[in-house]
Design a protein around this motif. Structure first.
Motif, short mmCIF file in Angstrom:
data_model
loop_
_atom_site.label_atom_id
_atom_site.label_comp_id
_atom_site.label_asym_id
_atom_site.label_seq_id
_atom_site.Cartn_x
_atom_site.Cartn_y
_atom_site.Cartn_z
N ALA A 97 1.15 -1.36 -0.14
CA ALA A 97 0.04 0.18 -0.11
C ALA A 97 0.91 1.16 0.18
O ALA A 97 1.92 1.02 0.47
N ALA A 98 0.29 2.10 -0.42
CA ALA A 98 1.15 3.60 -0.06
C ALA A 98 -0.46 4.92 -0.65
O ALA A 98 -0.95 3.68 -1.29
N ASP A 99 0.21 5.61 -0.41
CA ASP A 99 -0.52 7.34 -0.44
C ASP A 99 0.82 7.72 -1.56
O ASP A 99 1.63 8.55 -0.91
N SER A 100 0.57 7.37 -2.88
CA SER A 100 -0.76 7.30 -3.75
C SER A 100 -0.33 5.95 -4.90
O SER A 100 -0.76 4.88 -5.03
N LYS A 101 1.08 6.41 -5.41
CA LYS A 101 1.38 5.03 -6.18
C LYS A 101 2.51 4.44 -6.13
O LYS A 101 3.32 5.75 -5.14
N TYR A 102 3.08 3.30 -6.50
CA TYR A 102 4.19 2.66 -6.43
C TYR A 102 4.95 1.67 -7.75
O TYR A 102 3.67 1.31 -8.56
N TRP A 103 5.88 1.95 -7.52
CA TRP A 103 6.59 0.89 -8.86
C TRP A 103 7.57 -0.51 -7.99
O TRP A 103 7.79 0.58 -7.21
#
Length: 736
Positions: free
Chosen positions: A61-67
């Protein structure tokens, strides 16, 4: 009241997807992180594994995006969903990572993009952080202080103009002079500070963790542009895409230090205000870069400064993971092209949620979504169904304290109710269509009580039993003029009750169903008395021209009896007020009253201008562009794709038929070909593909039909003769 709403929100979240509460991992970032807008964080973790398990699911999970990279290999290209399963909580992904691991030392690297601001499709938590957990026998990889984390300073803000306030994303500038080369691969020797614990899992500001209810995004891979041309001055590359799509741009250049390359699409000001663009500042030598914030358009523009030699440019299309499994063909090329553009427009308006458009706001307006979810059943594979269910739960989880509903949600800077859009959403063409065409009723118990409260507490009826018009915060019935809100309100409310009654009976709520029956009966008895003038439906006090939308909705709601059809048909031949959003219902009403020739001709007339723009592969928000565009005039608005549904559903006649066996387990083929001589359609269902091929021959329609296993079809000829057929291929001759 607040406790009641919080309880209902939790019920909705639990029903829409699994809520994980047993996290061993912790939210982490770094001491330098101030969670400002457009913050980028780079994470690394090295783990030793004696024996790679057969399966290992990472919850991320992250706020907002991850790679995510493992051992230098890309595992996830853009993970995470915009925040908003409820006003308080966050989505998490579940990703299978075992195939990327090796026995011995493994390097995990995660790049996080924190939007850091609210938008029409995202609510900002105010916390840039990562949560990562992958546990199996002998393996435990959890985010904690053992990770390394650095603010990635090469990612920066651009100067103005910035994306308009509706968007939560920022422009992306990347300064290659301070890039951390190789940071996401094994063997990186740069110094990363240790991670810090950012906040407690399950509490504010990131809230509970709700499992992602839709597939991970589809990555089509880096590809060459079909066509690249250079401006006369040689300072801009115009790179044509195969169609309007969501993509990330890539470049490889040789340059001196400090040159700025600007990247944007021909759709940069789509819908009026600025949306997303990117910049790249060069370092000395040969270098390559991909800007990870997706953009959209028909053409990519690279604006190249003097002293930069372009070695290669490419694009990576990404999008919702579904297939174009549906199809339609007929002997009219115009209608074929209209169906094709409708499908392309539908796909470009799907990602984290259904959206109105992929540039101006990327927002889950539910008026748009009602049309979109209907189109998906005829154009796409069944994985598309999950996106609408996600939207249903979000809409209901954001219900306000007074019981009203608003869209778009998720939203951090919007809270206005458009009452007619919400009635359309919760009613026959929204929630009910999603259930009836998919066969999935799992969302109904979770949302029913809140739906009932909205329709029976937020809305009021007068002494005659007709609904009292509500302005909400935006009294909107459609773009354009000549909008008869009184008639439309009654029709949409009646259709919402009709859907609620089905749900009440499913759930065994007999008293509710009886109450709804009484309310519907009152509307039926009073509607014509109040609104029928003898030649048209009009509200008392309405002074405009007869509203084509109002006539259509009277037909589709069932409130207009058949003796009114000749008058309505006459009106629909000459009144052209609906925008593409409501035109779908006008066209459907023409099919409903048995005038397919009129419907098809009106379809050609209305969409001729739009399809006259040969350079576009998608449909517009209004009937044209610029001043004819309505609302800013985007060129990719899926609410315009109603003809897609009707060409497959009405012309080829493919519709589910039995309330007791939805999802096309039983379906009809009742063609209304009008002047067409040939038509065919394919519809993807959970049981398999339905295929119908129609051809007029003399005084007959020759029907070839493929019926999936476990389903039954009823073929109904234009003269009303019915033929029941089971699974397999069939050839029928139907008189007309």
């Amino acid at each position: 009241m607040k406790k009641y709403l919080l309880l209902l929100a939790c019920i909705g979240i639990f029903a829409s997807a699994e809520t994980k509460n047993d996290w061993k991992a912790q939210w982490i970032n770094t001491e330098r992180c101030q969670s400002a807008s457009n913050t980028w964080l780079a994470y690394r973790k090295t783990v030793s594994i004696d024996e790679v398990p057969t399966t290992l699911t990472a919850h991320i999970a992250a706020d907002s995006k991850y790679w995510l990279w493992i051992n230098g290999r890309m595992v996830v290209f853009e993970g995470g969903l915009k925040r908003g399963p409820s006003p308080y909580d966050t989505y998490y992904d579940s990703v299978e990572i075992a195939p990327y691991l090796v026995s011995g030392e493994n390097t995990l690297a995660v790049l996080v993009w924190h939007f850091g601001k609210n938008g029409f499709s995202h609510v900002n938590s105010g916390m840039a952080a990562l949560l990562f957990e992958a546990i199996a026998p002998g393996v435990e990889i959890i985010s904690d202080k053992s990770w390394a984390c650095s603010v990635y300073d090469a990612y920066q803000n651009t100067e103005a103009p910035f994306p308009n306030y509706r968007l939560s994303e920022s422009n992306i500038r990347f300064d290659a002079r301070i890039a951390m080369d190789g940071w996401n691969r094994p063997g990186f020797n740069g110094g990363f500070p240790g991670a810090e614990i950012a906040c407690v899992v399950g509490k504010a500001p990131l809230g509970k963790l709700v499992e992602r209810p839709i597939p991970m995004f589809k990555d089509f891979g880096l590809k060459a542009y079909p066509n690249v041309r250079q401006s006369a001055k040689g300072d801009t590359l115009f790179c044509r895409l195969p169609y309007n799509c969501q993509f990330t741009p890539y470049l490889k250049v040789e340059a001196s230090e400090g040159k700025t390359i600007h990247m944007q699409t021909d759709n940069y000001r789509g819908g009026g205000p600025e949306n997303i663009r990117a910049e790249y500042i060069t370092r000395k030598g040969v270098q390559e870069y991909e800007s990870y914030g997706w953009i959209s358009g028909h053409e990519m523009w690279y604006i190249i400064p003097e002293g930069v030699k372009v070695l290669d440019v490419k694009y990576r299309e990404t999008g919702y993971d579904t297939e174009f499994a549906g199809a339609f063909r007929c002997n009219d090329p115009f209608l074929n092209e209209l169906w094709k553009r409708s499908a392309r427009t539908l796909y470009i308006t799907m990602r984290d949620s259904y959206m109105d458009c992929p540039e101006r706001e990327r927002a889950q307006w539910w008026g748009d979504e009602v049309n979109e979810l209907g189109e998906a059943f005829y154009a796409l594979s069944t994985s598309s169904h999950q996106l609408a269910v996600k939207g249903i739960h979000e809409l209901m989880n954001w219900q306000r304290a007074d019981g009203s509903l608003f869209a778009p949600v998720p939203a951090g800077n919007w809270s206005k109710e458009l009452p007619l859009q919400i009635l359309a959403s919760v009613g026959w063409y929204g929630f009910y269509t999603q259930y009836y065409y998919s066969g999935d009723s799992t969302f109904i118990p979770a949302i029913y009580d809140r739906l009932h409260r909205y329709l029976h507490e937020t809305w009021k009826v007068d002494k005659s039993g007709l609904p009292v018009e509500r302005s909400g915060e935006w009294s909107w019935g459609d773009w354009g003029e000549q909008i008869d809100m009184g008639v439309l309100t009654n029709c949409w409310y009646y259709l919402a009750l009709k859907a609620e009654k089905v749900f009440a009976l499913q759930l065994g709520k007999k008293a509710d169903a009886e109450e709804i029956d009484r309310m519907m009966y009152s509307i039926e008895k009073c509607f014509n008395t109040k609104f029928w003038t003898g030649t048209a439906y009009r509200s008392p006090g309405y002074h405009g021209e007869n509203d084509d939308r109002a006539q259509a909705m009277a037909v589709l709601s069932g409130l207009a009896s058949k003796d009114k059809y000749p008058f309505i048909l006459k009106l629909l031949k000459k009144e052209y007020h609906a925008s593409p959003y409501m035109e779908k219902y006008v066209l459907e009403a023409l099919f409903h009253i048995g005038a397919p020739d009129v419907a098809l001709q009106r379809m050609r007339d209305r969409y001729a201008g739009m399809l006259g723009y040969k350079e576009y592969t998608t449909l517009f928000e209004g009937w044209g562009v610029g001043v004819d565009g309505f609302g800013g005039g985007t060129i990719n608005h899926a609410w315009s794709g109603g003809p897609l549904t009707l060409l497959s559903q009405k012309v080829c006649g493919i519709e589910p038929t039995s309330p007791t066996s939805p999802g096309f387990k039983t379906f009809q083929v009742k063609p209304q070909m009008g002047s067409l001589t040939e038509a065919s359609a394919t519809v993807a269902t959970h049981y398999g593909e339905i295929k119908v091929d129609l051809r007029k021959s003399g005084r007959n329609i020759l029907v070839e039909i493929q019926v999936p296993e476990q389903t039954t079809a009823i073929v109904i000829s234009p003269k009303g003769k019915a033929y029941k057929v089971g699974p397999g291929a069939h050839n029928l001759k139907c008189p007309f």
